[in-house]
Design a protein around this motif. Sequence first.
Motif, PDB file in Angstrom:
ATOM      1  N   ARG A  14       0.826  -1.180   0.098  1.00 22.98           N
ATOM      2  CA  ARG A  14      -0.025  -0.069   0.138  1.00 22.98           C
ATOM      3  C   ARG A  14       0.942   1.272  -0.055  1.00 22.98           C
ATOM      4  NH1 ARG A  14      -2.283  -1.694   5.588  1.00 22.98           N
ATOM      5  NH2 ARG A  14      -3.687  -2.983   4.121  1.00 22.98           N
ATOM      6  N   ILE A  15       0.584   2.172  -0.446  1.00 21.07           N
ATOM      7  CA  ILE A  15       0.901   3.803  -0.360  1.00 21.07           C
ATOM      8  C   ILE A  15       0.126   4.712   0.413  1.00 21.07           C
ATOM      9  CG2 ILE A  15       2.096   3.026  -2.426  1.00 21.07           C
ATOM     10  CD1 ILE A  15       0.511   4.724  -4.035  1.00 21.07           C
ATOM     11  N   ALA A  16       1.106   5.750   0.599  1.00 14.53           N
ATOM     12  CA  ALA A  16       0.238   6.870   1.148  1.00 14.53           C
ATOM     13  C   ALA A  16       0.911   8.214   0.468  1.00 14.53           C
ATOM     14  CB  ALA A  16       0.308   6.965   2.716  1.00 14.53           C
ATOM     15  N   VAL A  17       0.424   9.323   0.043  1.00 14.31           N
ATOM     16  CA  VAL A  17       1.199  10.343  -0.303  1.00 14.31           C
ATOM     17  C   VAL A  17       0.671  11.555   0.256  1.00 14.31           C
ATOM     18  CG1 VAL A  17       0.711  11.793  -2.714  1.00 14.31           C
ATOM     19  CG2 VAL A  17       0.404   9.354  -2.929  1.00 14.31           C
ATOM     20  N   HIS A  18       1.853  12.193   0.774  1.00 16.61           N
ATOM     21  CA  HIS A  18       1.780  13.678   1.294  1.00 16.61           C
ATOM     22  C   HIS A  18       0.836  14.490   0.617  1.00 16.61           C
ATOM     23  CE1 HIS A  18       3.190  16.947   3.783  1.00 16.61           C
ATOM     24  NE2 HIS A  18       3.496  15.998   4.518  1.00 16.61           N
ATOM     25  N   PRO A  19      -0.020  15.399   1.685  1.00 13.41           N
ATOM     26  CA  PRO A  19      -1.028  16.238   0.820  1.00 13.41           C
ATOM     27  C   PRO A  19      -0.234  17.521   0.418  1.00 13.41           C
ATOM     28  CG  PRO A  19      -0.905  16.464   3.431  1.00 13.41           C
ATOM     29  CD  PRO A  19      -0.218  15.189   2.891  1.00 13.41           C
ATOM     30  N   SER A  20       1.063  17.607   0.749  1.00 14.08           N
ATOM     31  CA  SER A  20       1.561  18.848   0.057  1.00 14.08           C
ATOM     32  C   SER A  20       3.018  18.819  -0.197  1.00 14.08           C
ATOM     33  CB  SER A  20       1.649  20.134   1.034  1.00 14.08           C
ATOM     34  OG  SER A  20       2.126  19.829   2.498  1.00 14.08           O
ATOM     35  N   LEU A  21       3.780  17.885   0.315  1.00 13.75           N
ATOM     36  CA  LEU A  21       5.140  17.776  -0.179  1.00 13.75           C
ATOM     37  C   LEU A  21       5.246  16.605  -1.071  1.00 13.75           C
ATOM     38  CD1 LEU A  21       6.926  17.674   3.433  1.00 13.75           C
ATOM     39  CD2 LEU A  21       6.708  19.512   1.974  1.00 13.75           C
ATOM     40  N   PRO A  22       6.373  16.672  -1.881  1.00 14.20           N
ATOM     41  CA  PRO A  22       6.678  15.699  -2.791  1.00 14.20           C
ATOM     42  C   PRO A  22       7.178  14.424  -2.060  1.00 14.20           C
ATOM     43  CG  PRO A  22       8.473  16.827  -2.892  1.00 14.20           C
ATOM     44  CD  PRO A  22       7.381  17.530  -2.010  1.00 14.20           C
ATOM     45  N   GLY A  66      -0.505  17.001   6.693  1.00 16.39           N
ATOM     46  CA  GLY A  66       0.971  16.372   6.500  1.00 16.39           C
ATOM     47  C   GLY A  66       1.799  16.430   8.051  1.00 16.39           C
ATOM     48  N   THR A  67       1.151  16.578   8.805  1.00 12.98           N
ATOM     49  CA  THR A  67       2.081  16.736  10.222  1.00 12.98           C
ATOM     50  C   THR A  67       2.283  15.640  10.758  1.00 12.98           C
ATOM     51  OG1 THR A  67       0.743  18.808  10.800  1.00 12.98           O
ATOM     52  CG2 THR A  67       1.723  17.615  12.572  1.00 12.98           C
ATOM     53  N   TYR A  68       1.396  14.343  10.553  1.00 18.99           N
ATOM     54  CA  TYR A  68       1.517  13.017  11.073  1.00 18.99           C
ATOM     55  C   TYR A  68       1.550  12.029   9.893  1.00 18.99           C
ATOM     56  CZ  TYR A  68       0.149  15.544  15.116  1.00 18.99           C
ATOM     57  OH  TYR A  68      -0.335  16.400  16.311  1.00 18.99           O
ATOM     58  N   LEU A  69       2.318  11.160  10.154  1.00 17.66           N
ATOM     59  CA  LEU A  69       2.514   9.850   9.106  1.00 17.66           C
ATOM     60  C   LEU A  69       1.760   8.623  10.319  1.00 17.66           C
ATOM     61  CD1 LEU A  69       2.872   7.947   6.714  1.00 17.66           C
ATOM     62  CD2 LEU A  69       5.005   7.870   7.288  1.00 17.66           C
ATOM     63  N   VAL A  70       0.662   8.225   9.935  1.00 15.22           N
ATOM     64  CA  VAL A  70      -0.029   7.320  10.752  1.00 15.22           C
ATOM     65  C   VAL A  70      -0.090   6.034  10.455  1.00 15.22           C
ATOM     66  CG1 VAL A  70      -2.366   7.140  11.964  1.00 15.22           C
ATOM     67  CG2 VAL A  70      -1.549   9.464  11.462  1.00 15.22           C
ATOM     68  N   ALA A  71       0.515   5.067  11.176  1.00 13.91           N
ATOM     69  CA  ALA A  71       0.415   3.519  11.014  1.00 13.91           C
ATOM     70  C   ALA A  71      -0.270   2.957  11.903  1.00 13.91           C
ATOM     71  CB  ALA A  71       1.841   3.039  10.936  1.00 13.91           C
ATOM     72  N   LEU A  82       3.837   9.309  13.557  1.00 12.98           N
ATOM     73  CA  LEU A  82       5.499   9.426  12.983  1.00 12.98           C
ATOM     74  C   LEU A  82       5.420  10.618  12.432  1.00 12.98           C
ATOM     75  CD1 LEU A  82       6.070   6.270  11.080  1.00 12.98           C
ATOM     76  CD2 LEU A  82       6.457   6.652  13.693  1.00 12.98           C
ATOM     77  N   ASP A  83       6.541  11.423  12.586  1.00  9.20           N
ATOM     78  CA  ASP A  83       7.096  12.403  11.828  1.00  9.20           C
ATOM     79  C   ASP A  83       7.372  12.460  10.649  1.00  9.20           C
ATOM     80  OD1 ASP A  83       8.614  14.725  11.000  1.00  9.20           O
ATOM     81  OD2 ASP A  83       9.293  15.475  12.863  1.00  9.20           O
ATOM     82  N   PRO A  84       6.752  12.711   9.527  1.00  9.29           N
ATOM     83  CA  PRO A  84       6.881  12.406   8.253  1.00  9.29           C
ATOM     84  C   PRO A  84       8.343  12.596   7.819  1.00  9.29           C
ATOM     85  CG  PRO A  84       4.939  13.550   8.405  1.00  9.29           C
ATOM     86  CD  PRO A  84       5.816  13.818   9.799  1.00  9.29           C
ATOM     87  N   LYS A  85       8.820  13.661   8.197  1.00  6.19           N
ATOM     88  CA  LYS A  85      10.316  14.114   7.664  1.00  6.19           C
ATOM     89  C   LYS A  85      11.428  13.367   8.284  1.00  6.19           C
ATOM     90  CE  LYS A  85       8.901  19.251   6.948  1.00  6.19           C
ATOM     91  NZ  LYS A  85       9.178  20.356   7.164  1.00  6.19           N
ATOM     92  N   THR A  86      11.360  12.722   9.384  1.00  6.18           N
ATOM     93  CA  THR A  86      12.331  12.201  10.135  1.00  6.18           C
ATOM     94  C   THR A  86      12.141  10.665  10.335  1.00  6.18           C
ATOM     95  OG1 THR A  86      11.603  12.630  12.295  1.00  6.18           O
ATOM     96  CG2 THR A  86      13.006  14.313  11.364  1.00  6.18           C
ATOM     97  N   GLY A  87      10.613  10.044  10.603  1.00  8.04           N
ATOM     98  CA  GLY A  87      10.226   8.836  10.529  1.00  8.04           C
ATOM     99  C   GLY A  87      10.361   8.636  12.076  1.00  8.04           C
ATOM    100  N   ARG A  88      10.669   9.548  13.129  1.00  5.97           N
ATOM    101  CA  ARG A  88      10.919   9.409  14.443  1.00  5.97           C
ATOM    102  C   ARG A  88       9.405   9.277  15.067  1.00  5.97           C
ATOM    103  NH1 ARG A  88      10.415  13.198  18.499  1.00  5.97           N
ATOM    104  NH2 ARG A  88      10.410  15.038  16.893  1.00  5.97           N
ATOM    105  N   SER A  89       9.231   8.291  15.983  1.00  9.47           N
ATOM    106  CA  SER A  89       8.052   8.312  16.553  1.00  9.47           C
ATOM    107  C   SER A  89       7.731   9.348  17.521  1.00  9.47           C
ATOM    108  CB  SER A  89       7.951   6.836  17.499  1.00  9.47           C
ATOM    109  OG  SER A  89       6.789   6.569  18.119  1.00  9.47           O
ATOM    110  N   LEU A  90       6.509  10.177  17.361  1.00 11.44           N
ATOM    111  CA  LEU A  90       6.179  11.010  18.252  1.00 11.44           C
ATOM    112  C   LEU A  90       5.603  10.739  19.541  1.00 11.44           C
ATOM    113  CD1 LEU A  90       4.363  13.214  15.311  1.00 11.44           C
ATOM    114  CD2 LEU A  90       6.718  13.269  16.298  1.00 11.44           C
ATOM    115  N   PHE A  91       5.738  11.565  20.707  1.00 12.48           N
ATOM    116  CA  PHE A  91       5.250  11.292  22.014  1.00 12.48           C
ATOM    117  C   PHE A  91       3.634  11.042  22.001  1.00 12.48           C
ATOM    118  CE2 PHE A  91       4.100  12.778  26.299  1.00 12.48           C
ATOM    119  CZ  PHE A  91       4.909  11.915  26.935  1.00 12.48           C
TER     120      PHE A  91
END
Length: 220
Positions: A14-22, A66-71, A82-91
């Motif tokens: 599956r894929i997910a596309v960021h709403p504003s970033l490439p 686009g603030t979160y990548l949700v899995a 997750l932070d979409p730019k770093t992949g870091r798990s958010l608090f």
Amino acid sequence: LLAVLRVSYRPIQRIAVHPSLPQVAALIGGGFRGGQVVVWDWQERARVHSLEFKEQILSLQYSPGGTYLVATRADFDSLVLLDPKTGRSLFYMRKGFGIVSFAVVSRNENNLMTYQPSGMIIYWDIKSGRTLKQVQTLPDLSHVALSPNQRFAAGSSGDRLAVVDLVTGERIDERQVPGLVDLAFSPEGNELTGVVQTDAGTELRQWYFGGRFLLQLTPP
């Protein structure tokens, strides 16, 4: 054609596309043995980051802003922000509460809706983790598609296509559709398209959705 990316030698589930970033996130592998979520900048054709999961990934999407990548994964501690730019798990939302089949972030990105296989829909305040509302709806919905206004969810319930109200949990309408494997709402939210596997092959079917009923539009 904007880009072609060879992201893995394994299948993309599956894929997910960021709403504003490439940016595009892809689930590689998958299944019960877990999988890898790989995020690429499709403009630069460069990998941004990747994450390995031991558990099966059930859903993957970006929040509307686009603030979160949700899995969500097949685990008691199912939800991952997750932070979409770093992949870091958010608090936020780190307390486990059971398996989540899919999760949706509100347009203002303050709230979160989760759906669990039991049919429980829970609305949360993301930053505090506080429960705002709970409603019960159909259990074990799969191949779920959300209406653009996020009011309704359509999904496969056994051999039936069902539409439920995400605010009240009410079952709006249903149709006998064995073999349903994918669904999508139109941008206006008034049509549903489904991919159906039959003995004769794969079919596309389309329904009009009037907010209170489903009506098949064309022959398969």
